[in-house]
Design a protein around this motif. Structure first.
Motif, PDB file in Angstrom:
ATOM      1  N   ALA A  25      10.318  46.573  51.443  1.00  0.00           N
ATOM      2  CA  ALA A  25       9.175  46.179  50.708  1.00  0.00           C
ATOM      3  C   ALA A  25       9.127  44.656  49.819  1.00  0.00           C
ATOM      4  CB  ALA A  25       9.198  47.112  48.541  1.00  0.00           C
ATOM      5  N   GLU A  26      10.153  44.330  49.126  1.00  0.00           N
ATOM      6  CA  GLU A  26      10.361  42.513  48.978  1.00  0.00           C
ATOM      7  C   GLU A  26       9.981  41.936  50.513  1.00  0.00           C
ATOM      8  OE1 GLU A  26       9.748  41.190  46.367  1.00  0.00           O
ATOM      9  OE2 GLU A  26      10.538  43.271  44.700  1.00  0.00           O
ATOM     10  N   ARG A  27      10.396  42.165  51.559  1.00  0.00           N
ATOM     11  CA  ARG A  27       9.675  41.382  52.632  1.00  0.00           C
ATOM     12  C   ARG A  27       8.517  41.955  53.330  1.00  0.00           C
ATOM     13  NH1 ARG A  27      12.398  42.926  57.391  1.00  0.00           N
ATOM     14  NH2 ARG A  27      13.465  44.900  56.112  1.00  0.00           N
ATOM     15  N   ALA A  28       8.061  42.854  52.682  1.00  0.00           N
ATOM     16  CA  ALA A  28       6.524  43.358  53.188  1.00  0.00           C
ATOM     17  C   ALA A  28       5.623  42.165  52.441  1.00  0.00           C
ATOM     18  CB  ALA A  28       5.936  44.937  52.891  1.00  0.00           C
ATOM     19  N   TYR A  61      -3.370  51.988  48.947  1.00  0.00           N
ATOM     20  CA  TYR A  61      -2.537  53.505  49.310  1.00  0.00           C
ATOM     21  C   TYR A  61      -1.194  53.530  48.613  1.00  0.00           C
ATOM     22  CZ  TYR A  61      -3.404  51.728  53.907  1.00  0.00           C
ATOM     23  OH  TYR A  61      -4.628  51.697  54.693  1.00  0.00           O
ATOM     24  N   PHE A  62      -1.553  54.741  48.460  1.00  0.00           N
ATOM     25  CA  PHE A  62      -0.108  55.512  47.039  1.00  0.00           C
ATOM     26  C   PHE A  62       1.007  56.710  47.666  1.00  0.00           C
ATOM     27  CE2 PHE A  62       0.126  59.449  44.369  1.00  0.00           C
ATOM     28  CZ  PHE A  62       1.018  58.152  43.235  1.00  0.00           C
ATOM     29  N   ARG A  63       2.028  56.662  47.280  1.00  0.00           N
ATOM     30  CA  ARG A  63       3.006  57.199  48.347  1.00  0.00           C
ATOM     31  C   ARG A  63       3.935  57.689  46.398  1.00  0.00           C
ATOM     32  NH1 ARG A  63       6.595  57.474  52.769  1.00  0.00           N
ATOM     33  NH2 ARG A  63       8.102  58.741  52.444  1.00  0.00           N
ATOM     34  N   CYS A  93       4.517  55.024  44.356  1.00  0.00           N
ATOM     35  CA  CYS A  93       4.274  53.209  44.800  1.00  0.00           C
ATOM     36  C   CYS A  93       2.736  53.286  44.036  1.00  0.00           C
ATOM     37  CB  CYS A  93       4.792  53.019  45.786  1.00  0.00           C
ATOM     38  SG  CYS A  93       4.484  50.890  47.001  1.00  0.00           S
ATOM     39  N   GLU A  94       2.469  52.352  43.763  1.00  0.00           N
ATOM     40  CA  GLU A  94       0.361  52.295  44.414  1.00  0.00           C
ATOM     41  C   GLU A  94       0.746  50.486  45.343  1.00  0.00           C
ATOM     42  OE1 GLU A  94      -1.361  51.901  40.397  1.00  0.00           O
ATOM     43  OE2 GLU A  94      -0.793  54.117  40.479  1.00  0.00           O
ATOM     44  N   ALA A  95       0.167  50.593  46.543  1.00  0.00           N
ATOM     45  CA  ALA A  95       0.298  49.719  46.756  1.00  0.00           C
ATOM     46  C   ALA A  95      -1.181  49.217  47.780  1.00  0.00           C
ATOM     47  CB  ALA A  95       0.379  49.199  48.179  1.00  0.00           C
ATOM     48  N   LEU A 126       6.788  53.447  51.776  1.00  0.00           N
ATOM     49  CA  LEU A 126       5.662  53.607  52.414  1.00  0.00           C
ATOM     50  C   LEU A 126       5.408  52.437  53.838  1.00  0.00           C
ATOM     51  CD1 LEU A 126       2.553  54.609  51.795  1.00  0.00           C
ATOM     52  CD2 LEU A 126       2.538  51.768  50.038  1.00  0.00           C
ATOM     53  N   VAL A 127       5.849  51.331  53.618  1.00  0.00           N
ATOM     54  CA  VAL A 127       5.853  50.303  54.891  1.00  0.00           C
ATOM     55  C   VAL A 127       6.826  49.912  55.806  1.00  0.00           C
ATOM     56  CG1 VAL A 127       3.888  49.066  52.971  1.00  0.00           C
ATOM     57  CG2 VAL A 127       6.728  48.268  53.492  1.00  0.00           C
TER      58      VAL A 127
END
Length: 134
Positions: A25-28, A61-63, A93-95, A126-127
């Protein structure tokens, strides 16, 4: 110098405890900047919501994930007094992807557990497909 090392040590330990999904997630946040709309839809599918704000498109997006955990309590001194209980807890997660000119310009994640603790693990999940090979 010693004072500075002691101050940084807890931060280094926290960084070492991050899970692979949190690292993803941090890298994304930076790796997905520049991705076009079609690429974003290929790896994440259709957004749950889309908004237009000041010339930018915002794709949301939501997961939500669930895990089971077992807690063991030592209520007594003998094995017969020990108890365990299994419970489920949720993570979500809310993205938010900000697109400008059909390309991702910014990525923002909010991830939490059902107890309110911040976590980026469900965001990494998610990602994950988007990050394959990055």
């Amino acid at each position: 110098m010693m004072h500075r090392t002691l101050f940084l040590m807890p931060l280094m330990l926290l960084a070492a405890c991050a899970s692979p999904l949190e690292d993803t997630a941090e890298r994304a946040r930076t790796a997905l900047v520049g991705l076009d709309e079609a690429g974003l839809k290929r790896c994440l599918g259709e957004p749950v919501a889309m908004h237009r704000e000041g010339g930018n498109d915002l794709w949301l997006y939501f997961r939500e994930t669930s895990r089971s955990a077992t807690a063991i309590s030592d209520t007594g001194y003998t094995p017969t007094n020990r108890g365990s209980s299994t419970y489920d807890y949720f993570r979500y997660c809310e993205a938010a992807f900000t697109l400008q000119g059909g390309r991702v310009r910014a990525v923002d994640f909010t991830g939490r557990t059902s107890t309110g603790r911040q976590t980026l693990e469900p965001c990494g999940a998610l990602v994950e497909r988007c990050m394959a090979g990055k």
